[in-house]
Enzyme design. Structure first.
Site, mmCIF file in Angstrom:
data_model
loop_
_atom_site.group_PDB
_atom_site.id
_atom_site.type_symbol
_atom_site.label_atom_id
_atom_site.label_comp_id
_atom_site.label_asym_id
_atom_site.label_seq_id
_atom_site.Cartn_x
_atom_site.Cartn_y
_atom_site.Cartn_z
ATOM 1 N N GLY A 288 82.882 -49.640 59.386
ATOM 2 C CA GLY A 288 83.854 -50.698 59.669
ATOM 3 C C GLY A 288 83.944 -51.027 61.143
ATOM 4 N N CYS A 289 83.937 -49.995 61.979
ATOM 5 C CA CYS A 289 84.036 -50.209 63.425
ATOM 6 C C CYS A 289 82.775 -50.872 63.973
ATOM 7 C CB CYS A 289 84.310 -48.881 64.125
ATOM 8 S SG CYS A 289 85.892 -48.158 63.632
ATOM 9 N N THR A 290 81.638 -50.503 63.419
ATOM 10 C CA THR A 290 80.378 -51.121 63.829
ATOM 11 C C THR A 290 80.369 -52.601 63.440
ATOM 12 O OG1 THR A 290 79.197 -49.021 63.656
ATOM 13 C CG2 THR A 290 77.863 -51.034 63.586
#
Length: 149
Positions: free
Chosen positions: A43-45
């Protein structure tokens, strides 16, 4: 958690390259501060890459970007280098900045509760006033959430 109308908190921290970042560096500039739970997770990527891919549009509107998580400098550097991010990532291992913005909160996941970073983005105007808070971040379409007024 900071709300619309609140002022940008004063803070200092180390970025992915070991350089000190100070909130005063952004005086007189529009600033987007995005908090993410953990570098290099799916998700952060997706979120950071979406911001990278739309960076020129955000810059064209006068915005500076700053990503913050509790990851250490080395992990932030690996994340930034792997995906060629054109913006700083702050390594807030002591969570001072995270707590100043109010995004260190009780979270629930798969039936268990724990403290963690709530994925949130804050937009500040040239005077350091918060003009937008996005607490329901669409990781794959985050830039559009910022560009839509």
């Amino acid at each position: 958690m900071l709300q619309v109308g609140d002022k940008l908190p004063e803070f200092q921290g180390i970025n992915q390259n070991g350089r000190t970042i100070d909130s005063k560096d952004y005086a007189g500039k529009k600033l987007i501060v995005f908090f993410y739970p953990k570098a290099s997770t799916p998700g952060c990527t997706a979120e950071a890459c979406n911001l990278r891919d739309n960076y020129s549009e955000l810059k064209a509107q006068g915005y500076q970007l700053l990503g913050i998580s509790a990851d250490d400098e080395k992990r932030q550097k690996n994340f930034s280098d792997k995906y060629s991010f054109p913006f700083d990532l702050l390594a807030d291992t002591n969570k001072e900045v995270i707590e100043a913005f109010g995004v260190w909160q009780l979270k629930k996941f798969m039936g268990r509760e724990f403290m963690g970073i709530v994925r949130t983005t804050f937009v500040f105007d040239e005077n350091g006033g918060c003009i937008k808070v996005i607490d329901k971040v669409k990781t794959k379409d985050h830039a559009q959430q910022l560009l839509d007024e």
